[in-house]
Design a protein around this motif. Structure first.
Motif, short mmCIF file in Angstrom:
data_model
loop_
_atom_site.label_atom_id
_atom_site.label_comp_id
_atom_site.label_asym_id
_atom_site.label_seq_id
_atom_site.Cartn_x
_atom_site.Cartn_y
_atom_site.Cartn_z
N GLN A 1 6.15 -20.80 28.57
CA GLN A 1 5.14 -21.68 27.95
C GLN A 1 5.78 -22.61 26.94
OE1 GLN A 1 1.25 -19.71 26.98
NE2 GLN A 1 2.33 -17.85 27.59
N TRP A 2 6.71 -22.09 26.14
CA TRP A 2 7.41 -22.95 25.19
C TRP A 2 8.16 -24.07 25.90
CZ3 TRP A 2 9.78 -18.35 21.98
CH2 TRP A 2 8.83 -17.91 21.06
N ALA A 3 8.69 -23.75 27.06
CA ALA A 3 9.48 -24.73 27.81
C ALA A 3 8.64 -25.89 28.34
CB ALA A 3 10.20 -24.05 28.97
N ILE B 1 13.61 -20.95 22.19
CA ILE B 1 14.00 -20.29 23.44
C ILE B 1 15.45 -19.81 23.35
CG2 ILE B 1 14.43 -20.66 25.90
CD1 ILE B 1 12.07 -22.66 25.85
N THR B 2 16.32 -20.68 22.84
CA THR B 2 17.73 -20.32 22.67
C THR B 2 17.88 -19.14 21.73
OG1 THR B 2 18.42 -22.63 23.01
CG2 THR B 2 19.99 -21.16 21.96
N GLY B 3 17.16 -19.17 20.62
CA GLY B 3 17.25 -18.10 19.64
C GLY B 3 16.78 -16.76 20.17
N VAL B 4 15.67 -16.76 20.87
CA VAL B 4 15.13 -15.51 21.42
C VAL B 4 16.12 -14.90 22.41
CG1 VAL B 4 13.35 -14.52 22.91
CG2 VAL B 4 12.70 -16.08 21.07
N VAL C 1 20.17 -25.15 23.54
CA VAL C 1 20.24 -25.69 24.90
C VAL C 1 19.06 -26.64 25.08
CG1 VAL C 1 20.21 -25.17 27.36
CG2 VAL C 1 21.33 -23.60 25.76
N PRO C 2 19.28 -27.96 25.13
CA PRO C 2 18.17 -28.92 25.21
C PRO C 2 17.41 -28.84 26.54
CG PRO C 2 20.25 -30.03 25.55
CD PRO C 2 20.59 -28.63 25.14
N LEU C 3 16.11 -29.10 26.45
CA LEU C 3 15.26 -29.12 27.64
C LEU C 3 14.46 -30.42 27.64
CD1 LEU C 3 13.87 -25.45 27.52
CD2 LEU C 3 15.63 -26.33 29.06
N LEU C 4 14.29 -31.01 28.79
CA LEU C 4 13.56 -32.27 28.89
C LEU C 4 12.05 -32.07 28.90
CD1 LEU C 4 15.72 -34.08 31.62
CD2 LEU C 4 15.82 -34.39 29.13
N THR C 5 11.60 -30.84 29.07
CA THR C 5 10.16 -30.58 29.24
C THR C 5 9.46 -30.10 27.97
OG1 THR C 5 10.72 -28.35 30.01
CG2 THR C 5 10.40 -30.06 31.69
N CYS C 6 10.20 -30.01 26.86
CA CYS C 6 9.56 -29.51 25.64
C CYS C 6 10.22 -30.13 24.41
CB CYS C 6 9.64 -27.99 25.57
SG CYS C 6 11.32 -27.35 25.39
N SER C 7 9.70 -29.80 23.25
CA SER C 7 10.25 -30.32 21.99
C SER C 7 11.57 -29.66 21.66
CB SER C 7 9.25 -30.05 20.85
OG SER C 7 9.12 -28.65 20.63
N ILE D 1 20.13 -22.02 14.69
CA ILE D 1 20.11 -22.77 15.94
C ILE D 1 20.19 -24.26 15.62
CG2 ILE D 1 18.96 -23.06 18.15
CD1 ILE D 1 19.64 -20.15 17.45
N VAL D 2 21.29 -24.88 15.97
CA VAL D 2 21.49 -26.31 15.68
C VAL D 2 21.50 -27.10 16.99
CG1 VAL D 2 22.79 -25.79 13.59
CG2 VAL D 2 24.00 -26.10 15.74
N ASP D 3 21.12 -28.37 16.88
CA ASP D 3 21.10 -29.22 18.07
C ASP D 3 22.50 -29.30 18.68
OD1 ASP D 3 18.44 -29.71 17.76
OD2 ASP D 3 18.69 -31.65 16.79
N ASN D 4 22.54 -29.37 19.97
CA ASN D 4 23.80 -29.34 20.70
C ASN D 4 24.77 -30.45 20.28
OD1 ASN D 4 25.40 -28.15 22.87
ND2 ASN D 4 25.05 -30.08 23.96
N ASP D 5 24.22 -31.61 19.88
CA ASP D 5 25.07 -32.76 19.53
C ASP D 5 25.10 -33.05 18.02
OD1 ASP D 5 22.46 -33.52 19.34
OD2 ASP D 5 22.69 -35.42 20.41
#
Length: 218
Positions: free
Chosen positions: A162-164, A67-70, A54-60, A24-28
């Protein structure tokens, strides 16, 4: 060392056709994506996929990657790994095995900073040994750089939500397992080796560890 770390993950001694590696690599982060593609090609591994987080503003970023991997994982057992660590060939098998016991909610390894010519490695190794000692039950906790858990349990415990909304994925897993009255099994064979080389690693690592412990225990 990045290539050696990734190679250690691709060369697991595990039954063929029964596992796959999701990078899982960062989108950018096209640079890292290109590096991983080259390493996978060199390894001739056929059980690896590269997925953009998939980046989220509410978590690390780590939680967003989890989340993406799961969501893309095809097997029920999910093993988490950090790319700055190196593992042995039996790493995956040693983590998956304990989960055959339904009373175990998660299996975990830990990080060991290998002392080298850099003085910083000795400081981190000494500091890190405190956490290693804490792995003895009933204080065992999940370390996010080397662990295994069932995907079905992740969904049952509502961990994706919860992770989100959090910074650390391993504190969420640890809490969910203990709330479910299950055990966390420490696997010495799943301890991952890291090679620190910068003094900034000291402040980065120790500050993060203290804050995570304080946050998770409050």
């Amino acid at each position: 060392k990045f290539e050696e770390n990734i190679m250690s993950l691709l060369r697991q001694d595990y039954p063929k056709g029964r596992w796959e590696v999701l990078f899982i690599v960062d989108n950018d982060d096209s640079e890292t994506e290109a590096k991983v593609k080259e390493i996978v090609k060199k390894s001739k591994s056929r059980n690896a996929r590269i997925i953009k987080s998939v980046p989220l503003l509410t978590c690390s970023g780590k939680n967003a990657a989890m989340i993406t991997g799961v969501k893309h994982a095809e097997y029920d057992v999910i093993a988490g790994y950090d790319s700055d660590a190196r593992v042995g060939r039996k790493w995956l098998a040693s983590l998956v095995g304990p989960l055959e016991d339904k009373g175990i909610g998660a299996a975990t390894g830990y990080r060991f900073y290998l002392p080298s010519k850099h003085f910083v490695s000795y400081i981190l190794s000494a500091w890190n040994s405190i956490g290693y000692v804490s792995m003895k039950a009933p204080y065992t906790f999940v370390w996010g750089g080397s662990f295994a858990i069932r995907k079905s349990f992740v969904k049952k415990a509502n961990m994706l939500a919860q992770w989100a909304q959090s910074v650390s994925e391993d504190t969420i897993i640890t809490s969910a397992v203990k709330k479910s009255k299950l055990s966390i099994y420490f696997v010495p064979d799943a301890v991952a080796i890291s090679h620190p080389s910068r003094y900034s690693h000291i402040t980065e690592f120790t500050t993060r560890q203290v804050l995570m412990v304080r946050w998770s225990s409050s």
